[in-house]
Enzyme design. Sequence first.
Site, PDB file in Angstrom:
ATOM      1  N   ALA C 124      70.945  48.475  50.905  1.00  0.00           N
ATOM      2  CA  ALA C 124      70.791  47.335  50.003  1.00  0.00           C
ATOM      3  C   ALA C 124      69.408  46.598  50.449  1.00  0.00           C
ATOM      4  CB  ALA C 124      71.972  46.452  50.285  1.00  0.00           C
ATOM      5  N   PRO C 128      66.296  39.909  44.000  1.00  0.00           N
ATOM      6  CA  PRO C 128      65.786  39.758  42.763  1.00  0.00           C
ATOM      7  C   PRO C 128      64.228  39.525  43.038  1.00  0.00           C
ATOM      8  CG  PRO C 128      67.830  38.479  43.048  1.00  0.00           C
ATOM      9  CD  PRO C 128      67.492  39.274  44.237  1.00  0.00           C
ATOM     10  N   GLY C 131      61.238  43.470  45.334  1.00  0.00           N
ATOM     11  CA  GLY C 131      61.227  44.990  44.833  1.00  0.00           C
ATOM     12  C   GLY C 131      60.209  45.674  45.687  1.00  0.00           C
ATOM     13  N   ARG C 243      62.518  59.367  49.547  1.00  0.00           N
ATOM     14  CA  ARG C 243      61.486  59.992  48.545  1.00  0.00           C
ATOM     15  C   ARG C 243      61.594  61.424  48.342  1.00  0.00           C
ATOM     16  NH1 ARG C 243      57.314  55.290  50.752  1.00  0.00           N
ATOM     17  NH2 ARG C 243      58.344  53.744  49.395  1.00  0.00           N
ATOM     18  N   GLN C 279      52.014  78.986  19.627  1.00  0.00           N
ATOM     19  CA  GLN C 279      51.066  79.054  20.839  1.00  0.00           C
ATOM     20  C   GLN C 279      51.267  77.509  21.345  1.00  0.00           C
ATOM     21  OE1 GLN C 279      46.746  79.536  20.636  1.00  0.00           O
ATOM     22  NE2 GLN C 279      47.308  81.821  21.439  1.00  0.00           N
ATOM     23  N   ILE C 337      60.144  69.570  22.255  1.00  0.00           N
ATOM     24  CA  ILE C 337      60.192  71.048  21.843  1.00  0.00           C
ATOM     25  C   ILE C 337      61.763  71.050  21.002  1.00  0.00           C
ATOM     26  CG2 ILE C 337      61.033  73.306  22.709  1.00  0.00           C
ATOM     27  CD1 ILE C 337      58.924  72.892  25.022  1.00  0.00           C
ATOM     28  N   GLU C 363      63.127  53.739  44.884  1.00  0.00           N
ATOM     29  CA  GLU C 363      62.402  54.240  46.163  1.00  0.00           C
ATOM     30  C   GLU C 363      60.967  54.121  46.095  1.00  0.00           C
ATOM     31  OE1 GLU C 363      64.706  56.885  48.343  1.00  0.00           O
ATOM     32  OE2 GLU C 363      66.572  56.708  47.064  1.00  0.00           O
ATOM     33  N   SER C 366      55.923  54.463  41.127  1.00  0.00           N
ATOM     34  CA  SER C 366      54.854  55.456  41.381  1.00  0.00           C
ATOM     35  C   SER C 366      53.651  54.764  41.437  1.00  0.00           C
ATOM     36  CB  SER C 366      54.490  56.111  39.892  1.00  0.00           C
ATOM     37  OG  SER C 366      55.620  57.205  39.586  1.00  0.00           O
TER      38      SER C 366
HETATM   39  C1  FAD Z   1      69.130  52.181  38.830  1.00  0.00           C
HETATM   40  C2  FAD Z   1      68.427  51.633  40.267  1.00  0.00           C
HETATM   41  C3  FAD Z   1      68.758  52.152  41.363  1.00  0.00           C
HETATM   42  C4  FAD Z   1      68.366  51.486  42.551  1.00  0.00           C
HETATM   43  N1  FAD Z   1      68.940  51.628  43.568  1.00  0.00           N
HETATM   44  C5  FAD Z   1      68.474  50.944  44.687  1.00  0.00           C
HETATM   45  C6  FAD Z   1      69.078  50.875  46.045  1.00  0.00           C
HETATM   46  O1  FAD Z   1      70.244  52.005  46.280  1.00  0.00           O
HETATM   47  N2  FAD Z   1      68.944  50.173  47.030  1.00  0.00           N
HETATM   48  C7  FAD Z   1      67.668  49.388  46.666  1.00  0.00           C
HETATM   49  O2  FAD Z   1      67.445  48.511  47.924  1.00  0.00           O
HETATM   50  N3  FAD Z   1      67.201  49.308  45.894  1.00  0.00           N
HETATM   51  C8  FAD Z   1      67.482  50.024  44.459  1.00  0.00           C
HETATM   52  N4  FAD Z   1      66.711  49.899  43.498  1.00  0.00           N
HETATM   53  C9  FAD Z   1      65.854  48.925  43.216  1.00  0.00           C
HETATM   54  C10 FAD Z   1      64.154  49.720  43.008  1.00  0.00           C
HETATM   55  O3  FAD Z   1      64.146  50.222  44.262  1.00  0.00           O
HETATM   56  C11 FAD Z   1      63.292  48.492  42.797  1.00  0.00           C
HETATM   57  O4  FAD Z   1      63.657  48.426  41.326  1.00  0.00           O
HETATM   58  C12 FAD Z   1      61.676  49.129  43.009  1.00  0.00           C
HETATM   59  O5  FAD Z   1      61.632  49.196  44.057  1.00  0.00           O
HETATM   60  C13 FAD Z   1      60.963  48.036  42.209  1.00  0.00           C
HETATM   61  O6  FAD Z   1      61.215  47.060  42.312  1.00  0.00           O
HETATM   62  P1  FAD Z   1      61.141  45.720  41.183  1.00  0.00           P
HETATM   63  O7  FAD Z   1      62.153  46.307  40.205  1.00  0.00           O
HETATM   64  O8  FAD Z   1      61.270  44.308  41.807  1.00  0.00           O
HETATM   65  O9  FAD Z   1      59.634  45.913  40.451  1.00  0.00           O
HETATM   66  P2  FAD Z   1      58.482  45.063  40.808  1.00  0.00           P
HETATM   67  O10 FAD Z   1      58.175  45.324  42.384  1.00  0.00           O
HETATM   68  O11 FAD Z   1      58.562  43.696  40.281  1.00  0.00           O
HETATM   69  O12 FAD Z   1      57.541  46.012  40.092  1.00  0.00           O
HETATM   70  C14 FAD Z   1      57.144  45.852  38.666  1.00  0.00           C
HETATM   71  C15 FAD Z   1      55.931  46.593  38.415  1.00  0.00           C
HETATM   72  O13 FAD Z   1      54.796  46.300  39.330  1.00  0.00           O
HETATM   73  C16 FAD Z   1      54.263  47.253  39.966  1.00  0.00           C
HETATM   74  N5  FAD Z   1      53.674  46.711  41.198  1.00  0.00           N
HETATM   75  C17 FAD Z   1      54.323  46.058  42.034  1.00  0.00           C
HETATM   76  N6  FAD Z   1      53.486  45.667  43.123  1.00  0.00           N
HETATM   77  C18 FAD Z   1      52.639  46.438  42.975  1.00  0.00           C
HETATM   78  C19 FAD Z   1      51.446  46.713  43.705  1.00  0.00           C
HETATM   79  N7  FAD Z   1      51.088  46.158  44.979  1.00  0.00           N
HETATM   80  N8  FAD Z   1      50.268  47.451  43.241  1.00  0.00           N
HETATM   81  C20 FAD Z   1      50.571  47.889  41.918  1.00  0.00           C
HETATM   82  N9  FAD Z   1      51.780  47.908  41.260  1.00  0.00           N
HETATM   83  C21 FAD Z   1      52.781  47.180  41.621  1.00  0.00           C
HETATM   84  C22 FAD Z   1      55.393  48.041  39.954  1.00  0.00           C
HETATM   85  O14 FAD Z   1      54.913  49.463  40.080  1.00  0.00           O
HETATM   86  C23 FAD Z   1      55.941  47.934  38.693  1.00  0.00           C
HETATM   87  O15 FAD Z   1      55.458  48.806  37.597  1.00  0.00           O
HETATM   88  C24 FAD Z   1      67.162  50.426  42.407  1.00  0.00           C
HETATM   89  C25 FAD Z   1      66.887  50.250  41.158  1.00  0.00           C
HETATM   90  C26 FAD Z   1      67.213  50.926  39.976  1.00  0.00           C
HETATM   91  C27 FAD Z   1      67.034  50.499  38.660  1.00  0.00           C
END
Ligand code: FAD
Lengths: 259, 326, 382
Positions: C124, C128, C131, C243, C279, C337, C363, C366
């Site tokens: 965990a 909110p 991320g 990862r 093709q 496909i 995790e 991209s």
């Molecule tokens: C199904 C699911 C399972 C999950 N399981 C776990 C879990 O077990 N434990 C846990 O801790 N978390 C978990 N997560 C959370 C997940 O790791 C996060 O959602 C993820 O890291 C992205 O964070 P965010 O959703 O806050 O997106 P944000 O950080 O708000 O990102 C939004 C967008 O902005 C981009 N972005 C953000 N910062 C940058 C930057 N510096 N440069 C370029 N682009 C950026 C991101 O790539 C993304 O496209 C889970 C999420 C889901 C949906």
Amino acid sequence: MKILVAVKQVPDTATQVKISADPRAIDTTGITWIVSPYDEFAVEEALRIKEKRGQGEVVAVSLGPERVKEALRSCLAMGCDRAIHLNDPAWNGADTLATAKALAAVIQREAPGLVLCGRQAIDDDMGAVPAQLAELLGWPCASWVMEATVDGDGKTARAARQVEGGLEVFDLPLPAVLTAQKGLNEPRYPTLKGIMGAKKKEIRDVKATDLGLAVEPPQLSVVMLEALPPRPPGRILQGDVPTAVKELVRSLREDAKAI
Amino acid sequence: MANAFWCIVEDDRQGTPKKVMAEVIGEAARLSRGQTEAVWLTDKASAAGLKQLAEWGATKIRLLESAAFAPYRSEVWVGAAAELAVKEAPRAIFAPVTSRAREFVARLAARLGVGLAADCVAFAMDGERLVATRPVYAGKLLAKTTWAKTPSVATLRPNVFRPAEAQPGRTAPVERPSVTLPAAQMKFVERREEVATGLPELTEAEIVLSGGRGMKGPENYVILEDMAHVIGAAVGASRAAVDAGWRPHRFQIGQTGRTISPKLYMGFGVSGAIQHLAGMRTSKVIVAVNKDPEAPIFKIADYGIVGDLFEVVPELTKEFKKLLEK
Amino acid sequence: MKLDLSAEQQMIQALAREFAETAIKPIAAEIDREARFPHETVKRMGELGLMGIAIPERWGGSGVDAVASVLAIEEIAKACGSHAAIMSVNNSLYCDPVYKFGTDAQRERFLKPVASGHAHGCFALTEPQAGSDASNQHTLAVRDGAHYVLNGRKQFVTNGREASFALVFCATDRAKAHHGISTLVVEKGTPGFLVPKTEDKLGIRASDTAELVFEDCRVPAENRLGEEGMGFPIALATLDGGRIGIAAQAVGLAAGALERSVAYARERKSFGVPIGHHQMVQWMLADMATAIDGARLLTLRAAALKDEGRPYTTAAAMAKLFAAETAMKVTTDAVQIHGGYGFIKEYEVERYFRDAKITQIYEGTSQIQKLVIARDILGGSR
Ligand SMILES: Cc1cc2nc3c(=O)[nH]c(=O)nc-3n(C[C@H](O)[C@H](O)[C@H](O)COP(=O)(O)OP(=O)(O)OC[C@H]3O[C@@H](n4cnc5c(N)ncnc54)[C@H](O)[C@@H]3O)c2cc1C
Ligand SMILES: Cc1cc2nc3c(=O)[nH]c(=O)nc-3n(C[C@H](O)[C@H](O)[C@H](O)COP(=O)(O)OP(=O)(O)OC[C@H]3O[C@@H](n4cnc5c(N)ncnc54)[C@H](O)[C@@H]3O)c2cc1C
Ligand SMILES: Cc1cc2nc3c(=O)[nH]c(=O)nc-3n(C[C@H](O)[C@H](O)[C@H](O)COP(=O)(O)OP(=O)(O)OC[C@H]3O[C@@H](n4cnc5c(N)ncnc54)[C@H](O)[C@@H]3O)c2cc1C
């Protein structure tokens, strides 16, 4: 009680088999090999009997070329204690009787209380080695066994063999040979720990001379293998269901004379 | 010497030879030079049964009758039969593929130190050499095999060989050789009967209906059983249906089930996986009913209907009824 | 360079494949539809040793290695993305850090039951507002004698509802920012530990993604993993390993979609020939196969580096980035496909397409992987 399980390595059931340049053998390139499915039931049953008794040893034995070690390793991973590999080019053309003789020689040395086999190997499909083994050893034998138990002092096995129309239950004085039919049990998967532990277990190579066996020509020899004659192309019956069904019944009666 | 073809008699345990013996005797008669001998180990042979064997073409009947032969135990049968075989030195020993015969002759071959070819589908004489053809690798290939010495021991797949036609009135001498009976090692405990279906045994039936996963549930096999009663068929199943618990395993057709070779096989909601085909591809006529036109079973079917089996089966039963009432 | 797997690795791969084919594949569509956690199969995976693959036997695991984990996760993912997610999180986000950073006493209590498959663990980190910016932790743990009093909210936690143990990242010293983060193992049933909500999702629908709430939750201080303030390095190190697991999941999803596409291209006819004769379809299949192999090799390399104890942060980021992008592209093409059938649930490729998306997000998205890789290339000078 020591239990010996005879396992054969066979091509995976889904494998496409091709005849090799030698028309008496298949081309083994690209084949995935597995433990013959019925032999897995045999291994499982041996392990269960041992577990139930809380003691004993399960030994897997296989005759075949070097690749057979893989099959033995998966038996060890399932829980067999050790393995014996009858590994000698002298056995390359072995028929069921030669196979049974080799196995019987090992069994005489190992002196197990019970031998478990598969009801048949799913490649050559003879279903003969176990009964021949029993004959060579002078032991009783029950084939296509659906239930098996061994009594407390390891003197008798009770086995239910599948026959047309039912099951026949017998008490066999041990040692004896039983062959496993599907339904006897549900074989376990090896656990990862079992797989790792298998590395440390012994697979002993045995040659024909180690058993004092001379190489004999096979009593049954393969003249050649042939592909199946192709079936003539079939016919999809067209039209709505009643039409297609009427045409089917007519064809079965008048053309195929099958009904 | 060494000219006789022995046919090990399989019976219904009530003193009557099974119908499959017509096939075994028919094939043996085709190969032998007039010496086709039925060898019958039984606790009781009926007069009608002996007559039947002769009418099918047995030129001699060797009857080993003793209470010790029932129930079948390999150690007893082999001891008795081997003694006779050593004395009589037959050219070949044939038996049908049944639960006991297949074990018995394997053990007998080992006692006699001769080769065994199991589950044969054809025989030919190549000069003095007998050549047997048997399916291997789940029926994907055929192996031609031959024996180093006689007797040539073989089992014959049911429904493959042309049955001998009974010639009423034909007779054969019945010999009752005396043999030493070995003591039984195995002790009989009980026999558990399967619930009788009133339908023929799967491996012996001339018509087999096979229901796969497309049957959707165990309750739906009734529609196949209805048809089976109309046309005298056995009902089998695919492994998918067996593994789902819809049918007991003894009804499974395929590589890890029963191998069948009926005159007519009809598959309903069976996709035709290679392991299923292994058990039925030597059927003479194959019919497939499947809603998927791409199902592999259509590749080997002689007749196919692309459609919902729940519509086709009742319609088919109705048509068969009409036909057979005529 | 040797590319052969050991006999044991091959057997583990074969076992995972067989289990996936026979036990998981038949239920994959149904558990996805019903968003139902597959208790029965996950329990059996635990019995087989698939839930603590790289953990030594002494601590309930199977004592294998990261390469074997990759092989196993790929096979499971080929049949079902949800199972792969559950397995990957349990193995790499929970068992690995508890083993690596825990004391023997902690391993005994928190690792053994999970690595042996008798209980599940979760990780965990996400909140909110935290991320991608994971160091922005609002969850707070205040020391009170022999306990920490934990308050805060975690979200998107995989296995969050099912887990008996949660690895919770929290601030123990807000002033120190990411140097003030610590890691606590919180046991389910601890008063003040609530799981109010699970998410309804696009993909990996049978894995549960939960919200965890802590309200004056008293956690014994001996449940702290590592030193106070070591939480963030623990999280990063854990995610490096995680990862590799997600990359394996992505490779498996892509491989499963390719398998179905190849079969479909052989069967489906258009203009009188199987579509595989066109093709442009061949082109798609060739690209799919090539990308999958590339992703697989990157993933196995990262795992091999990890097994050899060599640095693998960048290798893992590259594997995860490339595998996730490949999974998305391949599953999209797989739907293509299949044409209209691909869009229909009965044909299952649409599930792979939905399941693939998460691999680009969790995790480390991209974008975050690219950050990690670029940072390494540029030598820390961004
Ligand atoms: C199904 C699911 C399972 C999950 N399981 C776990 C879990 O077990 N434990 C846990 O801790 N978390 C978990 N997560 C959370 C997940 O790791 C996060 O959602 C993820 O890291 C992205 O964070 P965010 O959703 O806050 O997106 P944000 O950080 O708000 O990102 C939004 C967008 O902005 C981009 N972005 C953000 N910062 C940058 C930057 N510096 N440069 C370029 N682009 C950026 C991101 O790539 C993304 O496209 C889970 C999420 C889901 C949906
Ligand atoms: C190169 C090669 C040449 C061959 N040449 C001949 C030949 O000239 N003549 C001929 O008749 N056959 C030949 N065979 C076939 C081979 O000998 C048969 O596999 C053998 O006769 C056993 O018969 P089966 O496989 O049908 O076993 P079955 O009798 O169907 O086996 C039943 C059970 O016996 C046990 N068993 C069978 N085989 C083995 C084994 N090898 N090791 C351990 N347990 C076993 C298993 O428990 C098995 O489930 C050849 C095979 C090879 C690979
Ligand atoms: C080691 C091994 C051994 C095996 N041994 C055997 C064996 O001995 N015997 C065996 O059978 N299998 C065996 N199998 C399994 C085999 O691979 C297949 O999985 C199995 O045969 C599939 O059974 P099925 O055709 O009933 O089911 P499916 O493949 O699921 O096919 C069901 C078919 O029903 C059709 N259908 C559905 N609904 C309807 C409807 N309303 N009307 C018409 N058609 C409908 C579908 O289009 C489909 O083609 C073995 C597998 C392995 C790995």
